[in-house]
Write a protein that holds these residues in place. Structure first.
Motif, PDB file in Angstrom:
ATOM      1  N   ASN A 398       0.829  -1.201   0.000  1.00 34.63           N
ATOM      2  CA  ASN A 398       0.000   0.000   0.000  1.00 34.63           C
ATOM      3  C   ASN A 398       0.866   1.254   0.000  1.00 34.63           C
ATOM      4  O   ASN A 398       0.641   2.193  -0.769  1.00 34.63           O
ATOM      5  CB  ASN A 398      -0.920   0.002   1.214  1.00 34.63           C
ATOM      6  CG  ASN A 398      -1.840   1.209   1.224  1.00 34.63           C
ATOM      7  OD1 ASN A 398      -2.588   1.455   0.278  1.00 34.63           O
ATOM      8  ND2 ASN A 398      -1.775   1.990   2.305  1.00 34.63           N
ATOM      9  N   ARG A 399       1.898   1.273   0.839  1.00 35.57           N
ATOM     10  CA  ARG A 399       2.788   2.427   0.884  1.00 35.57           C
ATOM     11  C   ARG A 399       3.589   2.559  -0.419  1.00 35.57           C
ATOM     12  O   ARG A 399       3.820   3.670  -0.900  1.00 35.57           O
ATOM     13  CB  ARG A 399       3.743   2.292   2.072  1.00 35.57           C
ATOM     14  CG  ARG A 399       4.720   3.436   2.224  1.00 35.57           C
ATOM     15  CD  ARG A 399       4.028   4.751   2.429  1.00 35.57           C
ATOM     16  NE  ARG A 399       4.982   5.853   2.526  1.00 35.57           N
ATOM     17  CZ  ARG A 399       4.688   7.123   2.272  1.00 35.57           C
ATOM     18  NH1 ARG A 399       3.460   7.454   1.891  1.00 35.57           N
ATOM     19  NH2 ARG A 399       5.601   8.057   2.401  1.00 35.57           N
ATOM     20  N   TRP A 400       3.990   1.449  -0.987  1.00 33.61           N
ATOM     21  CA  TRP A 400       4.733   1.442  -2.256  1.00 33.61           C
ATOM     22  C   TRP A 400       3.983   2.200  -3.339  1.00 33.61           C
ATOM     23  O   TRP A 400       4.595   2.905  -4.155  1.00 33.61           O
ATOM     24  CB  TRP A 400       4.975  -0.004  -2.692  1.00 33.61           C
ATOM     25  CG  TRP A 400       5.584  -0.157  -4.057  1.00 33.61           C
ATOM     26  CD1 TRP A 400       6.903  -0.252  -4.365  1.00 33.61           C
ATOM     27  CD2 TRP A 400       4.877  -0.209  -5.309  1.00 33.61           C
ATOM     28  NE1 TRP A 400       7.073  -0.364  -5.740  1.00 33.61           N
ATOM     29  CE2 TRP A 400       5.844  -0.345  -6.327  1.00 33.61           C
ATOM     30  CE3 TRP A 400       3.541  -0.162  -5.660  1.00 33.61           C
ATOM     31  CZ2 TRP A 400       5.501  -0.428  -7.675  1.00 33.61           C
ATOM     32  CZ3 TRP A 400       3.191  -0.231  -7.005  1.00 33.61           C
ATOM     33  CH2 TRP A 400       4.165  -0.376  -7.997  1.00 33.61           C
ATOM     34  N   GLN A 401       2.660   2.065  -3.384  1.00 33.92           N
ATOM     35  CA  GLN A 401       1.855   2.716  -4.423  1.00 33.92           C
ATOM     36  C   GLN A 401       2.053   4.230  -4.450  1.00 33.92           C
ATOM     37  O   GLN A 401       1.994   4.859  -5.507  1.00 33.92           O
ATOM     38  CB  GLN A 401       0.367   2.437  -4.209  1.00 33.92           C
ATOM     39  CG  GLN A 401      -0.051   0.992  -4.289  1.00 33.92           C
ATOM     40  CD  GLN A 401      -1.546   0.843  -4.054  1.00 33.92           C
ATOM     41  OE1 GLN A 401      -2.322   0.758  -4.988  1.00 33.92           O
ATOM     42  NE2 GLN A 401      -1.953   0.841  -2.791  1.00 33.92           N
ATOM     43  N   TYR A 402       2.269   4.812  -3.285  1.00 33.60           N
ATOM     44  CA  TYR A 402       2.427   6.254  -3.177  1.00 33.60           C
ATOM     45  C   TYR A 402       3.875   6.694  -3.396  1.00 33.60           C
ATOM     46  O   TYR A 402       4.119   7.818  -3.837  1.00 33.60           O
ATOM     47  CB  TYR A 402       1.966   6.720  -1.788  1.00 33.60           C
ATOM     48  CG  TYR A 402       0.494   6.509  -1.545  1.00 33.60           C
ATOM     49  CD1 TYR A 402      -0.430   7.509  -1.833  1.00 33.60           C
ATOM     50  CD2 TYR A 402       0.014   5.303  -1.027  1.00 33.60           C
ATOM     51  CE1 TYR A 402      -1.795   7.321  -1.609  1.00 33.60           C
ATOM     52  CE2 TYR A 402      -1.347   5.101  -0.802  1.00 33.60           C
ATOM     53  CZ  TYR A 402      -2.237   6.106  -1.100  1.00 33.60           C
ATOM     54  OH  TYR A 402      -3.575   5.919  -0.883  1.00 33.60           O
ATOM     55  N   VAL A 403       4.817   5.801  -3.104  1.00 36.10           N
ATOM     56  CA  VAL A 403       6.225   6.173  -3.105  1.00 36.10           C
ATOM     57  C   VAL A 403       6.917   5.869  -4.432  1.00 36.10           C
ATOM     58  O   VAL A 403       7.605   6.721  -5.011  1.00 36.10           O
ATOM     59  CB  VAL A 403       6.970   5.453  -1.959  1.00 36.10           C
ATOM     60  CG1 VAL A 403       8.470   5.717  -2.045  1.00 36.10           C
ATOM     61  CG2 VAL A 403       6.427   5.885  -0.614  1.00 36.10           C
ATOM     62  N   GLU A 406       6.917   8.113  -7.544  1.00 37.84           N
ATOM     63  CA  GLU A 406       7.429   9.457  -7.309  1.00 37.84           C
ATOM     64  C   GLU A 406       8.911   9.469  -6.961  1.00 37.84           C
ATOM     65  O   GLU A 406       9.484  10.545  -6.733  1.00 37.84           O
ATOM     66  CB  GLU A 406       6.637  10.124  -6.170  1.00 37.84           C
ATOM     67  CG  GLU A 406       5.143  10.216  -6.424  1.00 37.84           C
ATOM     68  CD  GLU A 406       4.812  11.060  -7.649  1.00 37.84           C
ATOM     69  OE1 GLU A 406       5.572  11.999  -7.944  1.00 37.84           O
ATOM     70  OE2 GLU A 406       3.804  10.771  -8.317  1.00 37.84           O
ATOM     71  N   SER A 447      12.650   8.088   2.051  1.00 38.04           N
ATOM     72  CA  SER A 447      11.402   8.090   1.278  1.00 38.04           C
ATOM     73  C   SER A 447      10.490   6.899   1.560  1.00 38.04           C
ATOM     74  O   SER A 447       9.278   6.986   1.378  1.00 38.04           O
ATOM     75  CB  SER A 447      11.720   8.121  -0.220  1.00 38.04           C
ATOM     76  OG  SER A 447      12.429   6.947  -0.605  1.00 38.04           O
ATOM     77  N   THR A 499      -4.914   5.702  -9.795  1.00 35.00           N
ATOM     78  CA  THR A 499      -5.001   6.059  -8.375  1.00 35.00           C
ATOM     79  C   THR A 499      -4.587   4.839  -7.563  1.00 35.00           C
ATOM     80  O   THR A 499      -4.724   3.700  -8.034  1.00 35.00           O
ATOM     81  CB  THR A 499      -6.432   6.474  -7.985  1.00 35.00           C
ATOM     82  OG1 THR A 499      -7.331   5.390  -8.273  1.00 35.00           O
ATOM     83  CG2 THR A 499      -6.873   7.711  -8.754  1.00 35.00           C
ATOM     84  N   PRO A 500      -4.077   5.044  -6.350  1.00 43.73           N
ATOM     85  CA  PRO A 500      -3.692   3.888  -5.526  1.00 43.73           C
ATOM     86  C   PRO A 500      -4.891   2.997  -5.227  1.00 43.73           C
ATOM     87  O   PRO A 500      -6.028   3.466  -5.081  1.00 43.73           O
ATOM     88  CB  PRO A 500      -3.151   4.528  -4.250  1.00 43.73           C
ATOM     89  CG  PRO A 500      -2.741   5.915  -4.651  1.00 43.73           C
ATOM     90  CD  PRO A 500      -3.731   6.329  -5.700  1.00 43.73           C
ATOM     91  N   LEU A 548       0.082   5.750 -12.488  1.00 38.47           N
ATOM     92  CA  LEU A 548       1.036   5.471 -11.415  1.00 38.47           C
ATOM     93  C   LEU A 548       1.852   4.206 -11.660  1.00 38.47           C
ATOM     94  O   LEU A 548       3.068   4.203 -11.527  1.00 38.47           O
ATOM     95  CB  LEU A 548       0.293   5.343 -10.080  1.00 38.47           C
ATOM     96  CG  LEU A 548      -0.475   6.576  -9.603  1.00 38.47           C
ATOM     97  CD1 LEU A 548      -1.210   6.259  -8.298  1.00 38.47           C
ATOM     98  CD2 LEU A 548       0.463   7.756  -9.431  1.00 38.47           C
TER      99      LEU A 548
END
Length: 662
Positions: A398-403, A406, A447, A499-500, A548
């Protein structure tokens, strides 16, 4: 007509698909084969002695061939010091001419005219009827003085008439073949047939396998086949996930590019010319041999054909830094739908655009690609970090999707989720950093601290070593080996995420993946970086800014007969993910071909169903126009090839939607 001095390609000639209840002797299609013998030609079916002797020779029938009870074998020919026996087998015939054609369901070539030459002197001109073999005895004493020996190459001039498949007629006139040995038809077909689903009984096999050794031969072959009622398939590495490079639903010829695999690197200009049959491993090896600081952005699997990979876009570990493979193609030499060889300067600009991401099989046969090489440090960092258990895997993915999308362009980190032998879910976070290990550890600690990357998870190595490391950690020397030893039955589907995914969707995905245990995994791979800075209209690959990551769901099995279970399981999983991924249309990656998305190339309307999912509406419309320029007769086609035509539309930049005018 082929000039004799330009046609030195290898030909394998086989039969149509065989029924499951066919005699064992028919399980290996007939093949064009020249057998030399001072004593005993052997039975193609069982490797015992030739079933029929020359009329001038006596022979003694023995018990029937084990594999072929309908044909007796014979004892060895006596030694013939003054005679050399040449046996031409096959030309699309079956090894069992007495079998019942109607019961066996085999399509035969009716007859063929065969001329056998010794050097430049034609020695025989024989009409071979259906189901027969031709034998020519040459008396050395009466032979013209050519200066050649019986070990020299023998040439054939083949005129095949009456291909029995409805009203279709195949004629090959003056096609000279100069080979003394021909690889086995089935092993040649299977060598680069990577998905075993498409080598099952009942799947049609090519009537011909043609293996050109240079671009001139390839052009001659294409020009010849364009004149006849055969589909054309061009194969490089055979990694078409739906087998489209080596199957067809009608009689077809397979052009196998395995010998067009040269890679010429120009270190000074940092470019390379890659022949259409080179695998990624062969490309990478040639680049690394030239320089430790040059590379190319493409996939990891070394047996994947560069031609198909580039044609579909080509995503890999360097793509966030340098873009897709297709973004780095500078030129191409293409044999188009008219049999002409054209390069970028001579082709329509939309055609060159289409070649770089518009999918394979639509545009013609690519002889070679000119690619831009990219800079890498002599030493980079490769890493692998494992996480286990539902909660930990869910939290870190889940965190990977945002990081990951980017991160700096120099970092690529994908995730592979599967299950260990105890059916515990696990996630492998793997990738590369174009720099030293200490820098990577500091960047990830800032990060993505949830990953808890440690020094032991990282290894410093060269770029070429990283390719081998992520490709099952094979030796670097194995990257030029074209044979893929992990052949399986499999199905792959793909998605893109703008989107995530919510945590609930991830947990639902893990739960459903258990139904495919132990043969299932899902890969999440980030986009962003250079990929997102290139406009979606720059190449047919549309997933640029705003996307993404992409996912591919994979299931594989090892036994024939399990297809229905795993295919239905995969479709259920795909249906579950629909509400969490891209939509209008739901996007897919063309290098992960998926016939479930739709099929059809006869009209723009039927192709639009699947085409817009791969390319988006605007890019699909441009591809249709490009097809009309390069192959208006639609000679190069498959169930998911672009049809020729014109689509009139307006494109709304804000909504990124097409409004069709007709």
């Amino acid at each position: 007509m082929f000039p004799k001095d330009t046609v030195d390609f290898t030909v394998e000639i086989g039969d149509s698909a065989l029924p499951q209840d066919a005699p064992i002797a028919m399980a290996q299609p007939a093949k064009l084969q020249l057998l030399f013998s001072n004593g005993s030609p052997r039975c193609v079916a069982c490797n015992l002695f030739q079933p029929r002797a020359l009329p001038s020779l006596s022979h003694h029938p023995v018990e029937a061939c084990e594999l072929n009870p309908l044909r007796p074998c014979v004892q060895p020919y006596p030694a013939l010091p003054m005679e050399q026996v040449f046996v031409l087998w096959g030309i699309g015939m079956n090894a069992v001419p007495q079998c019942n054609q109607e019961r066996a369901g085999i399509n035969f070539l009716k007859e063929c005219m065969v001329r056998v030459a010794f050097g430049d002197i034609w020695w025989s001109n024989t009409l071979v009827e259906e189901g027969e073999e031709m034998e020519v005895a040459v008396d050395h004493g009466a032979m013209p003085k050519t200066g050649l020996s019986t070990d020299d190459v023998i040439s054939f001039d083949i005129n095949i008439r009456g291909f029995v498949e409805g009203s279709q007629i195949l004629q090959i006139e003056s096609s000279t073949i100069r080979e003394t040995k021909y690889p086995d038809y089935v092993s040649t077909l299977d060598f680069s047939a990577q998905n075993l689903r498409y080598r099952e009984p009942g799947i049609r096999m090519p009537a011909f396998i043609l293996i050109p050794e240079d671009e001139g031969q390839l052009q001659n072959i294409v020009s010849l086949l364009l004149n006849y009622s055969l589909r054309i398939r061009v194969r490089c590495g055979g990694h078409s996930y739906e087998g489209l490079s080596y199957t067809a639903d009608a009689p077809f010829a397979l052009i196998d590019l395995q010998k067009l695999n040269k890679v010429s690197v120009d270190k000074k200009s940092e470019t390379a010319w890659v022949e259409g049959g080179a695998t990624l491993g062969e490309v990478y090896s040639a680049i690394a041999e030239s320089s430790s600081e040059l590379a190319f952005p493409a996939g990891i699997c070394h047996t994947v054909g560069s031609g198909g990979h580039f044609a579909g876009g080509g995503l890999g570990f360097l793509s966030r830094k340098y873009g897709l493979s297709a973004d780095n193609v500078l030129d191409a030499r293409l044999i188009n739908g008219s049999g002409e060889m054209v390069d970028r300067s001579k082709m329509d600009k939309d055609v060159f655009w289409a070649l770089r991401g518009g999918g394979g099989g639509s545009w013609g046969a690519v002889c070679a690609w000119k690619i831009r090489l990219v800079r890498v440090p002599p030493i980079l960092t490769a890493f692998k970090v494992f996480k286990h258990g539902t909660d930990i895997v869910t939290e870190t993915v889940n965190r990977w999707q945002y990081v990951a999308p980017e991160m700096e362009d120099v970092i690529f980190m994908q995730v592979k989720v599967d299950f260990n032998e105890r059916k515990v879910i696990r996630a492998l976070f793997e990738g590369t950093y174009l720099g030293p290990k200490t820098e990577l550890l500091n960047k990830i600690a800032q990060s993505f601290p949830e990953l808890q990357m440690a020094a032991a998870d990282c290894k410093e190595m060269s770029w070429i070593e990283s390719i081998a490391y992520f490709d099952y950690n094979i030796p670097v020397s194995e990257l030029t080996n074209r044979y893929y030893y992990k052949k399986l039955y499999f199905k792959v589907k793909s998605d893109f995420a703008k989107t995530p995914l919510p945590e609930s969707a991830l947990r639902g995905l893990w739960s459903r993946m258990k139904g495919g245990f132990p043969s299932v995994y899902t890969v999440f791979a980030p986009l962003g970086g250079k990929i997102g800075r290139i406009p979606s209209s720059a190449t047919p690959f549309p997933q640029r800014a705003g996307t993404l990551f992409y996912m591919h769901y994979n299931v594989f099995w090892t036994e024939s007969g399990e297809d229905d279970y795993f295919l239905n399981w995969m479709r259920d999983l795909y249906e579950y993910m629909e509400r969490h991924v891209s939509h209008s249309p739901r996007a897919a990656y063309v290098n992960f071909l998926d016939l479930d998305l739709g099929t059809g190339h006869a009209s723009v309307e039927e192709a639009r169903v699947w085409g817009e999912k791969y390319f988006g509406a605007a890019n699909f419309a441009r591809l249709v126009h490009a097809k009309a320029q390069v192959d208006p007769a639609n000679n190069f086609n498959n169930p998911q090839s672009i049809p020729p035509g014109v689509i009139n539309y307006n494109y709304d930049v804000k909504s990124m939607q097409c409004v069709y005018l007709s």
